[in-house]
Design an enzyme around this catalytic site. Structure first.
Site, mmCIF file in Angstrom:
data_model
loop_
_atom_site.group_PDB
_atom_site.id
_atom_site.type_symbol
_atom_site.label_atom_id
_atom_site.label_comp_id
_atom_site.label_asym_id
_atom_site.label_seq_id
_atom_site.Cartn_x
_atom_site.Cartn_y
_atom_site.Cartn_z
ATOM 1 N N LEU C 74 0.803 -1.223 0.000
ATOM 2 C CA LEU C 74 0.000 0.000 0.000
ATOM 3 C C LEU C 74 0.841 1.281 0.000
ATOM 4 O O LEU C 74 0.305 2.370 0.189
ATOM 5 C CB LEU C 74 -0.983 -0.027 1.169
ATOM 6 C CG LEU C 74 -1.941 -1.244 1.152
ATOM 7 C CD1 LEU C 74 -2.896 -1.177 2.323
ATOM 8 C CD2 LEU C 74 -2.715 -1.349 -0.145
ATOM 9 N N CYS C 75 2.150 1.165 -0.206
ATOM 10 C CA CYS C 75 3.006 2.356 -0.303
ATOM 11 C C CYS C 75 2.825 3.038 -1.653
ATOM 12 O O CYS C 75 2.634 2.381 -2.673
ATOM 13 C CB CYS C 75 4.478 1.956 -0.168
ATOM 14 S SG CYS C 75 5.031 1.839 1.535
ATOM 15 N N HIS C 76 2.947 4.362 -1.617
ATOM 16 C CA HIS C 76 2.880 5.141 -2.850
ATOM 17 C C HIS C 76 4.233 5.130 -3.564
ATOM 18 O O HIS C 76 5.272 4.959 -2.937
ATOM 19 C CB HIS C 76 2.493 6.581 -2.520
ATOM 20 C CG HIS C 76 1.095 6.693 -2.022
ATOM 21 N ND1 HIS C 76 0.768 6.487 -0.702
ATOM 22 C CD2 HIS C 76 -0.073 6.967 -2.654
ATOM 23 C CE1 HIS C 76 -0.545 6.628 -0.544
ATOM 24 N NE2 HIS C 76 -1.078 6.921 -1.718
ATOM 25 N N MET C 110 8.955 4.624 5.099
ATOM 26 C CA MET C 110 9.005 3.233 4.631
ATOM 27 C C MET C 110 10.195 3.024 3.687
ATOM 28 O O MET C 110 10.790 1.944 3.654
ATOM 29 C CB MET C 110 7.693 2.824 3.937
ATOM 30 C CG MET C 110 6.487 2.734 4.866
ATOM 31 S SD MET C 110 6.726 1.871 6.457
ATOM 32 C CE MET C 110 7.263 0.259 5.908
ATOM 33 N N GLU C 111 10.520 4.060 2.933
ATOM 34 C CA GLU C 111 11.690 3.968 2.043
ATOM 35 C C GLU C 111 12.980 3.823 2.867
ATOM 36 O O GLU C 111 13.864 3.029 2.534
ATOM 37 C CB GLU C 111 11.762 5.205 1.142
ATOM 38 C CG GLU C 111 10.797 5.181 -0.033
ATOM 39 C CD GLU C 111 9.318 5.374 0.358
ATOM 40 O OE1 GLU C 111 9.021 5.791 1.501
ATOM 41 O OE2 GLU C 111 8.449 5.092 -0.499
ATOM 42 N N ASP C 125 23.606 -12.098 4.143
ATOM 43 C CA ASP C 125 23.921 -13.026 3.048
ATOM 44 C C ASP C 125 25.424 -13.138 2.835
ATOM 45 O O ASP C 125 25.947 -14.227 2.579
ATOM 46 C CB ASP C 125 23.254 -12.528 1.758
ATOM 47 C CG ASP C 125 23.596 -13.392 0.563
ATOM 48 O OD1 ASP C 125 23.433 -14.618 0.663
ATOM 49 O OD2 ASP C 125 24.013 -12.853 -0.480
#
Lengths: 155, 155, 155, 155, 155, 155
Positions: C74-76, C110-111, C125
């Site tokens: 739901l992020c733009h 969020m970014e 990793d």
């Protein structure tokens, strides 16, 4: 000059929207997944095998709308302000309605259509183990605002 | 225990194909883009505004089939051996037929359906400036081989 | 009407940011990868088996921040003006700090969090062959500006 | 302090364009695919084995330009208003010219160069079954406008 | 029948590799980024403005190789077992050599070429602020094994 | 020869798994999103503002696992047979557990960890409007089978 002919007939070209004004654009599209009444009943009862197809379809449709420019070759990259996918269950089908919105110099109907199409494919995928009769149908633009000419709903 | 109910009803789950045998899978899907006869004529004459919709639709469909696992949330990643998109022009529509093939432990019908859907969206995008009446319709699986039960064509 | 209940409870909806003003947004997030002191020493000495984890983590974090809208449903989609990933080596962990910036109508935390998370996964990793004790921890937003209410650092 | 040295020398950093003005940016890049005259003739005659390389190259170049930010790690995400790929057939090569345009706070030359590169790779892929002598060469920026300093064509 | 002509001449088709045996495939490709001696010196001294171009180019090339099937329309999706990008600095250029390997039913030369091309674009991006003379040149396949006919190095 | 030093210290290298046997691989990873008890209660009551975070997190985690090779630079592309994301609500946190499975020549723990991380980010995104105290913590591998050495659960 044989080459020019090859190169210019049917040549793929992205529309240049660099001079077009940026306006508030909206578009609504819809589509239908036809299915057996038992399948609609299983979705209502939340007993389909891979989980709730409605939530999965909504999410997949929203995610796909944000990727329209990578799926449809000549579409522009648009900063969508909003995408919504609504599902309405009927006796023998599910109606999918998607709305997209952006401040942009080109329309957002492809984004709404892409949301509908991928939501429909997701419903199909999640119900195909119990219903081989499904068909996706009637995908169309319902309305559009913000461009040179607005569309009223097409009925 | 209220949570278990929330978490288990309709819970999204990918099918585990780890124990299923790897076989040669094929699937064919089809769909139709309804349009005005003038639009079909413009495509034949190669005079649509953004270039040849047929080549663009074929390419977009093939590319999309290879991305099915990222578009449809619970689809598996499959190493497609072949994808083909055929377009047949009729008086007032274009018929899209897509075939997919893979050596895999699950079917490839979603890949064929995704190719059809994105090819249809691409035709729509490339003709929308000259035809507001288009609809995408009758997207369905036509045949399927290599799994537990093969499908004859569904008619 | 049983369906409405299914469709409306918990229904996934993207926030409509079409009316919100575009402002200069920044956000900083951080996280920690706990590891054995010998692992930190190997990173400092540039002797980890797959190459320099610090450069790889920075790059992977920056690339992931630009894909936040495709990872978080739901992020733009935001046109990031800047993403930065800083790594600080301590005795038994690496601290990751990421900053994101955009002129946008919604926040960029969020970014920043996505950059931290993918940088952490990349460190994991690249060191997992020499350290099975690693844990990724304390991923959080540190500060945020440009929205209705700014966050001071949360300590 | 040994770490700072590791972290700061050669440290990957995205340029912060948050303070730069948004202007109308254009860039043109070009490149050449060297091939045998028979291969150029087969393309003109449309007899290459996998279909028309020219249409495929144009489309692939346009699609790739829209993905530049995901391919080139430190590139910004730009809302391209226009991308165009032109192909000119000569006796023993194909010249690829790509133009990109955006209202943005940073230049679009990487988008033009990416379009050229992926168009070239696509030509290569579609002709490699009939010509093992191909080389991709002379990929360069030809002109650039809208930034602090415009480039005239570089010859 | 005018349509068949349109649809069949130059029609884009993915090669069906479903019947081909799976063998161990390798391919090596190379390319050159021409630049001013001062630029090579700045890279050696690790003083280029956006950080170490060599590490960024290697990583971008490896990531791009894994996305070849999404960039080059008719390429198959291959499970790469290995990709490597080597950079050799010379007086006035950087030589990029990439190797790809997979157990597959089709060759991996496009993966190696894609790694070289995107590594070259990344070097270009990271040095363009200090050198406007760069050109990417001589991208070619050097060797190939595992298919019907192996290539010795093409010199 | 200063360059060799630059190129070889810390040089990023993908592990060549071309000679390793293909076995049935599984891995389980877990992580925790700490949140206020009121936030957990809102999730149970399905009253969080953007819809059901649990379904969104599961779906986003599954989709992200399938994209691990594009997010983590040196990860191999693996044909996942299965990914599952389970969410367990506790008084002040949500425990995320992800399992991945593939027939492959390398382990699938990065796929499981990526599913956990992106599910956590999605929970964060969907609850951040009502809870500024959230932290993502304790992301780790719990068990692993099919490789040279299996892991028992790490406690």
């Amino acid at each position: 000059m044989p080459f020019s002919h090859i190169d210019e007939t049917g040549r793929l070209t992205m529309v240049d929207v660099g001079e077009k004004p940026i306006t508030d654009r909206t578009a609504t599209a819809s589509g239908v997944v036809l299915m057996r009444p038992e399948t609609v009943a299983a979705i209502r009862a939340r007993t389909t095998p891979k989980g709730d197809p409605l939530e999965a379809a909504r999410l997949a449709g929203i995610l796909a709308a944000k990727q329209t420019d990578r799926l449809i070759p000549l579409c522009h990259t648009l900063p969508l302000a909003y995408v919504n996918v609504e599902l309405t269950l009927a006796a023998d089908h599910i109606l999918i309605t998607a709305t997209a919105r952006a401040r942009a110099s080109t329309g957002v109907e492809m984004e709404a259509l892409t949301a509908v199409s991928v939501a429909a494919l997701t419903l199909f995928d999640m119900c195909k183990a119990i219903d081989r009769t499904m068909r996706i149908t009637d995908i169309q633009v319902r309305s559009k605002t913000g461009g040179a000419s607005d569309w009223p709903a097409s009925e």
